[in-house]
Design a protein around this motif. Sequence first.
Motif, PDB file in Angstrom:
ATOM      1  N   CYS A   1      41.770  55.486  41.362  1.00  0.00           N
ATOM      2  CA  CYS A   1      40.398  54.984  41.219  1.00  0.00           C
ATOM      3  C   CYS A   1      40.371  53.667  40.450  1.00  0.00           C
ATOM      4  CB  CYS A   1      39.523  56.014  40.520  1.00  0.00           C
ATOM      5  SG  CYS A   1      39.167  57.462  41.503  1.00  0.00           S
ATOM      6  N   TYR A   2      41.211  53.555  39.440  1.00  0.00           N
ATOM      7  CA  TYR A   2      41.263  52.327  38.660  1.00  0.00           C
ATOM      8  C   TYR A   2      41.757  51.169  39.518  1.00  0.00           C
ATOM      9  CZ  TYR A   2      42.580  49.017  35.029  1.00  0.00           C
ATOM     10  OH  TYR A   2      42.701  47.897  34.266  1.00  0.00           O
ATOM     11  N   ASP A   3      42.778  51.411  40.332  1.00  0.00           N
ATOM     12  CA  ASP A   3      43.287  50.353  41.207  1.00  0.00           C
ATOM     13  C   ASP A   3      42.232  49.893  42.207  1.00  0.00           C
ATOM     14  OD1 ASP A   3      45.734  50.375  39.939  1.00  0.00           O
ATOM     15  OD2 ASP A   3      46.671  51.720  41.425  1.00  0.00           O
ATOM     16  N   ILE A   4      41.515  50.846  42.790  1.00  0.00           N
ATOM     17  CA  ILE A   4      40.455  50.487  43.733  1.00  0.00           C
ATOM     18  C   ILE A   4      39.360  49.696  43.032  1.00  0.00           C
ATOM     19  CG2 ILE A   4      38.573  51.457  45.119  1.00  0.00           C
ATOM     20  CD1 ILE A   4      40.502  53.625  45.995  1.00  0.00           C
ATOM     21  N   PHE A   5      38.981  50.121  41.844  1.00  0.00           N
ATOM     22  CA  PHE A   5      37.944  49.411  41.092  1.00  0.00           C
ATOM     23  C   PHE A   5      38.397  47.991  40.743  1.00  0.00           C
ATOM     24  CE2 PHE A   5      36.106  48.170  36.993  1.00  0.00           C
ATOM     25  CZ  PHE A   5      34.771  48.110  37.359  1.00  0.00           C
ATOM     26  N   ARG A   6      39.650  47.830  40.332  1.00  0.00           N
ATOM     27  CA  ARG A   6      40.161  46.495  39.987  1.00  0.00           C
ATOM     28  C   ARG A   6      40.179  45.578  41.209  1.00  0.00           C
ATOM     29  NH1 ARG A   6      40.002  44.184  35.573  1.00  0.00           N
ATOM     30  NH2 ARG A   6      41.851  42.992  36.057  1.00  0.00           N
ATOM     31  N   LYS A   7      40.611  46.082  42.359  1.00  0.00           N
ATOM     32  CA  LYS A   7      40.618  45.274  43.579  1.00  0.00           C
ATOM     33  C   LYS A   7      39.205  44.879  43.968  1.00  0.00           C
ATOM     34  CE  LYS A   7      44.855  47.212  45.476  1.00  0.00           C
ATOM     35  NZ  LYS A   7      45.431  48.073  46.538  1.00  0.00           N
ATOM     36  N   PHE A   8      38.276  45.814  43.879  1.00  0.00           N
ATOM     37  CA  PHE A   8      36.891  45.526  44.214  1.00  0.00           C
ATOM     38  C   PHE A   8      36.296  44.494  43.263  1.00  0.00           C
ATOM     39  CE2 PHE A   8      32.349  46.475  43.651  1.00  0.00           C
ATOM     40  CZ  PHE A   8      31.904  46.198  44.933  1.00  0.00           C
ATOM     41  N   SER A   9      36.556  44.660  41.964  1.00  0.00           N
ATOM     42  CA  SER A   9      36.002  43.710  40.998  1.00  0.00           C
ATOM     43  C   SER A   9      36.625  42.327  41.159  1.00  0.00           C
ATOM     44  CB  SER A   9      36.196  44.223  39.573  1.00  0.00           C
ATOM     45  OG  SER A   9      37.566  44.311  39.256  1.00  0.00           O
ATOM     46  N   GLN A  10      37.899  42.235  41.484  1.00  0.00           N
ATOM     47  CA  GLN A  10      38.522  40.934  41.710  1.00  0.00           C
ATOM     48  C   GLN A  10      37.939  40.251  42.948  1.00  0.00           C
ATOM     49  OE1 GLN A  10      42.710  41.769  41.828  1.00  0.00           O
ATOM     50  NE2 GLN A  10      42.889  41.864  39.598  1.00  0.00           N
ATOM     51  N   ARG A  11      37.669  41.016  43.992  1.00  0.00           N
ATOM     52  CA  ARG A  11      37.034  40.452  45.181  1.00  0.00           C
ATOM     53  C   ARG A  11      35.631  39.953  44.868  1.00  0.00           C
ATOM     54  NH1 ARG A  11      38.716  44.900  49.720  1.00  0.00           N
ATOM     55  NH2 ARG A  11      40.942  44.412  49.741  1.00  0.00           N
ATOM     56  N   MET A  12      34.895  40.709  44.076  1.00  0.00           N
ATOM     57  CA  MET A  12      33.541  40.283  43.724  1.00  0.00           C
ATOM     58  C   MET A  12      33.553  39.025  42.862  1.00  0.00           C
ATOM     59  SD  MET A  12      31.621  42.233  45.380  1.00  0.00           S
ATOM     60  CE  MET A  12      30.044  41.825  44.717  1.00  0.00           C
ATOM     61  N   ILE A  13      34.520  38.926  41.960  1.00  0.00           N
ATOM     62  CA  ILE A  13      34.634  37.725  41.121  1.00  0.00           C
ATOM     63  C   ILE A  13      34.951  36.519  41.974  1.00  0.00           C
ATOM     64  CG2 ILE A  13      36.061  36.635  39.341  1.00  0.00           C
ATOM     65  CD1 ILE A  13      36.184  39.406  37.984  1.00  0.00           C
ATOM     66  N   LYS A  14      35.869  36.665  42.922  1.00  0.00           N
ATOM     67  CA  LYS A  14      36.207  35.555  43.820  1.00  0.00           C
ATOM     68  C   LYS A  14      35.007  35.143  44.649  1.00  0.00           C
ATOM     69  CE  LYS A  14      41.134  36.471  44.338  1.00  0.00           C
ATOM     70  NZ  LYS A  14      42.203  36.882  45.283  1.00  0.00           N
ATOM     71  N   LEU A  15      34.255  36.115  45.131  1.00  0.00           N
ATOM     72  CA  LEU A  15      33.071  35.826  45.925  1.00  0.00           C
ATOM     73  C   LEU A  15      32.024  35.097  45.101  1.00  0.00           C
ATOM     74  CD1 LEU A  15      31.671  36.256  48.669  1.00  0.00           C
ATOM     75  CD2 LEU A  15      30.737  38.364  47.723  1.00  0.00           C
ATOM     76  N   CYS A  16      31.824  35.505  43.864  1.00  0.00           N
ATOM     77  CA  CYS A  16      30.856  34.823  42.991  1.00  0.00           C
ATOM     78  C   CYS A  16      31.302  33.404  42.678  1.00  0.00           C
ATOM     79  CB  CYS A  16      30.667  35.619  41.703  1.00  0.00           C
ATOM     80  SG  CYS A  16      29.777  37.168  41.936  1.00  0.00           S
ATOM     81  N   LYS A  17      32.589  33.205  42.472  1.00  0.00           N
ATOM     82  CA  LYS A  17      33.099  31.859  42.210  1.00  0.00           C
ATOM     83  C   LYS A  17      32.921  30.959  43.419  1.00  0.00           C
ATOM     84  CE  LYS A  17      36.531  32.921  38.677  1.00  0.00           C
ATOM     85  NZ  LYS A  17      37.967  32.945  38.353  1.00  0.00           N
ATOM     86  N   ARG A  18      33.150  31.488  44.610  1.00  0.00           N
ATOM     87  CA  ARG A  18      32.950  30.683  45.826  1.00  0.00           C
ATOM     88  C   ARG A  18      31.494  30.286  45.979  1.00  0.00           C
ATOM     89  NH1 ARG A  18      36.489  34.183  50.109  1.00  0.00           N
ATOM     90  NH2 ARG A  18      38.534  33.702  49.231  1.00  0.00           N
ATOM     91  N   LYS A  19      30.586  31.213  45.737  1.00  0.00           N
ATOM     92  CA  LYS A  19      29.163  30.902  45.847  1.00  0.00           C
ATOM     93  C   LYS A  19      28.740  29.875  44.807  1.00  0.00           C
ATOM     94  CE  LYS A  19      27.434  35.081  48.018  1.00  0.00           C
ATOM     95  NZ  LYS A  19      26.512  36.198  47.919  1.00  0.00           N
ATOM     96  N   ARG A  20      29.273  30.010  43.614  1.00  0.00           N
ATOM     97  CA  ARG A  20      28.941  29.068  42.545  1.00  0.00           C
ATOM     98  C   ARG A  20      29.478  27.674  42.866  1.00  0.00           C
ATOM     99  NH1 ARG A  20      30.329  31.192  36.839  1.00  0.00           N
ATOM    100  NH2 ARG A  20      28.608  32.536  37.399  1.00  0.00           N
ATOM    101  N   ASN A  21      30.703  27.607  43.388  1.00  0.00           N
ATOM    102  CA  ASN A  21      31.285  26.314  43.763  1.00  0.00           C
ATOM    103  C   ASN A  21      30.541  25.680  44.931  1.00  0.00           C
ATOM    104  OD1 ASN A  21      33.205  26.454  41.777  1.00  0.00           O
ATOM    105  ND2 ASN A  21      34.772  27.332  43.102  1.00  0.00           N
ATOM    106  N   SER A  22      30.093  26.462  45.873  1.00  0.00           N
ATOM    107  CA  SER A  22      29.369  25.910  47.022  1.00  0.00           C
ATOM    108  C   SER A  22      27.978  25.414  46.595  1.00  0.00           C
ATOM    109  CB  SER A  22      29.251  26.937  48.136  1.00  0.00           C
ATOM    110  OG  SER A  22      28.446  28.012  47.713  1.00  0.00           O
ATOM    111  N   LYS A  23      27.368  26.042  45.603  1.00  0.00           N
ATOM    112  CA  LYS A  23      26.065  25.587  45.121  1.00  0.00           C
ATOM    113  C   LYS A  23      26.198  24.304  44.312  1.00  0.00           C
ATOM    114  CE  LYS A  23      23.607  29.951  44.881  1.00  0.00           C
ATOM    115  NZ  LYS A  23      22.947  30.934  44.004  1.00  0.00           N
ATOM    116  N   GLN A  24      27.294  24.127  43.622  1.00  0.00           N
ATOM    117  CA  GLN A  24      27.487  22.938  42.813  1.00  0.00           C
ATOM    118  C   GLN A  24      27.774  21.718  43.665  1.00  0.00           C
ATOM    119  OE1 GLN A  24      30.541  23.892  39.995  1.00  0.00           O
ATOM    120  NE2 GLN A  24      29.160  25.124  38.710  1.00  0.00           N
ATOM    121  N   GLN A  25      28.308  21.894  44.831  1.00  0.00           N
ATOM    122  CA  GLN A  25      28.648  20.741  45.693  1.00  0.00           C
ATOM    123  C   GLN A  25      27.522  20.369  46.558  1.00  0.00           C
ATOM    124  OE1 GLN A  25      32.107  21.880  47.861  1.00  0.00           O
ATOM    125  NE2 GLN A  25      33.409  21.718  46.090  1.00  0.00           N
TER     126      GLN A  25
END
Length: 125
Positions: A101-125
């Motif tokens: 469960c911890y591994d699944i949660f970590r993978k999910f949270s890392q994907r969400m962080i990457k997705l948020c960073k992409r959205k933030r970078n696309s809004k800044q440009q």
Amino acid sequence: MILFETLSQPYIILFVIMSGFLSGLFFDISYIISFLCNDNKIVKNILEFISVVCAFIVLFIVNQIFLYGQFRLYVLTFFVLSLTLEQFTLGKLIAKTRNWCYDIFRKFSQRMIKLCKRKRNSKQQ
């Protein structure tokens, strides 16, 4: 009195084994909580102490209820054996499930962080 104690020994052994498994679950819960606290040594020691006290209280209560306070060696033997058996069977299963469960949660949270960073970078440009 001796006949009553002889006839109820299978029930006594059954309840001692069940209380050993219950005490093993106290240790599993303490391991999960210490895992959630990043295996902090102080928290881990405090939780293990609390688990030992809870296991002693469970053994004491079972001994008082079913053996009328007469402490016998077989009670301690079956209690320790069932607690150890729980740790090697159900405890290992709980630990593997926790890690899965911890591994699944970590993978999910890392994907969400990457997705948020992409959205933030696309809004800044």
